[in-house]
Design an enzyme around this catalytic site. Structure first.
Site, short mmCIF file in Angstrom:
data_model
loop_
_atom_site.label_atom_id
_atom_site.label_comp_id
_atom_site.label_asym_id
_atom_site.label_seq_id
_atom_site.Cartn_x
_atom_site.Cartn_y
_atom_site.Cartn_z
N ASP A 104 0.74 -0.82 -0.06
CA ASP A 104 0.15 0.36 -0.35
C ASP A 104 1.15 0.98 0.23
OD1 ASP A 104 0.63 0.79 2.43
OD2 ASP A 104 -1.18 -1.33 2.75
N LYS A 129 -4.52 -0.15 -3.11
CA LYS A 129 -5.37 -0.66 -3.07
C LYS A 129 -6.52 0.24 -2.77
CE LYS A 129 -3.85 -2.11 2.06
NZ LYS A 129 -4.05 -3.05 2.62
N ALA A 187 -3.97 -11.85 6.34
CA ALA A 187 -2.99 -12.02 5.22
C ALA A 187 -3.92 -12.28 3.98
CB ALA A 187 -2.50 -14.00 5.25
N GLY A 188 -5.03 -11.42 4.19
CA GLY A 188 -6.40 -11.22 2.57
C GLY A 188 -5.56 -10.09 2.10
#
Length: 339
Positions: A181, A204, A236-237
């Site tokens: 990110d 994101k 962990a997505g």
């Protein structure tokens, strides 16, 4: 000027293996038996925490080794109560060694009527008697400003750089460091500079907390070996989705280097089934058996750098010197044989 007090280590229940590893290394470095201070940290039937220190600590330089990881509240209370017990036992100085600083993600007010819990935790630590904090990769560097006491924030990137040079020998020209990110660019750039690799970003967009709606790769990752760098991996997505997006953009393979493996459910299952070749985390948080049994998760030790940092604090010498390769490499030479 000779040091008059002795460094003594005490640990809560959060990460006993790391505390014992630090104890063993300190014994090796100092040439004296440096056992953890004999104490008991127990719970009454109603969950109250009770601490009793069985050794004399009057006038000693005390280091409490206790990450405030899951269960965060229990581990934080253990840390506070141990500090209070030591203060009331006339310890000369109390340093909280917090490899993973819990509540660090609550470092600002993101909307109306929300707390700044990281500041509250800082206040509680100081009130309990902590006079110095030693931690690693704070989620937000400005948390150091929440304290009116010295805070030493170690970085995992020098350790990761040693690991990368060993694991990707012969592939260094193919590496691409990726920030998952925009907010983590500074952290990723630090590793990229150390291994002389280019930097890419995954932008994101979140529709709501915990759910990523869209990801866009900024930078050319085609035919690159991508190393995703971040400080925390919780469920962990985002990490697994970023790995898939990078492969879809033509990356040769994807690995991840994460400072703190929180790895809440269903993180282990996601990592196991993901396209990532490997996930590397430090042992700042005690790994569960499921993590240890996962073939594509690897753990690098932090005991060498924490031990040296504790000794430097005790001796009154520089902690920031541990950010340099020439200082850090010798204390990791048994793990990484660098040419």
């Amino acid at each position: 000027m000779p040091t008059l007090t002795e460094p003594k280590l005490i640990a809560g229940n959060a990460n006993q293996p790391l505390a014992k590893a630090i104890s063993r290394r300190m014994s090796l470095y100092r040439g004296v038996d440096q056992q953890l201070v004999d104490a008991r940290v127990e719970r009454f039937n109603d969950g109250e925490i009770f601490v009793e220190v069985f050794e004399n600590v009057r006038g000693e330089d005390m280091f409490i080794i206790q990450p405030t990881s899951n269960p965060a509240n229990d581990n934080l209370m253990e840390l506070l109560i141990i500090a209070d017990a030591l203060r009331r036992s006339s310890a000369a100085r109390i340093t909280a060694v917090i490899p993973y600083f819990g509540y660090a993600r609550q470092d600002r007010r993101t909307k109306a009527r929300t707390p700044i819990s990281a500041k509250l935790v800082a206040n509680m630590l100081v009130e309990a008697g902590v006079e110095r904090v030693l931690t690693m990769d704070l989620h937000a560097a400005q948390i150091q400003g929440f304290f009116d006491i010295p805070v030493d924030n170690l970085y995992a990137s020098p350790i990761f750089a040693l690991d990368v040079r060993t694991q990707f020998k012969g592939q260094m020209d193919e590496l691409m460091v990726v920030s998952p990110d925009v907010g983590g660019v500074a952290r990723a750039r630090e590793l990229a500079k150390r291994i002389n690799a280019p930097l890419s970003i995954v932008d994101k967009r979140r529709e709501k907390a915990g759910e990523v709606a869209e990801m866009t790769v900024i930078g050319e990752v085609k035919d690159k070996v991508c190393l995703i760098v971040d400080d925390i991996c919780d469920t962990a997505g985002t990490l697994c989705k970023a790995a898939q997006v990078l492969l879809d953009q033509g990356a040769k393979e994807v690995h991840a280097y994460i400072s703190h493996g929180v790895l809440s459910d269903p993180a282990v299952e996601r990592v196991t089934n993901s396209v990532m070749k490997s996930l590397v985390v430090t042992d700042s948080i005690r790994p569960t058996q499921a993590v240890l049994d996962t073939p594509n998760i690897r753990i690098v030790p932090t005991a060498p750098i924490f031990t040296q940092a504790i000794l430097n604090i005790w001796n009154g010498t520089s902690v920031s010197s541990l950010f340099e390769d020439k200082t850090l490499t010798p204390i990791y030479e048994s793990l990484y044989h660098m040419d």
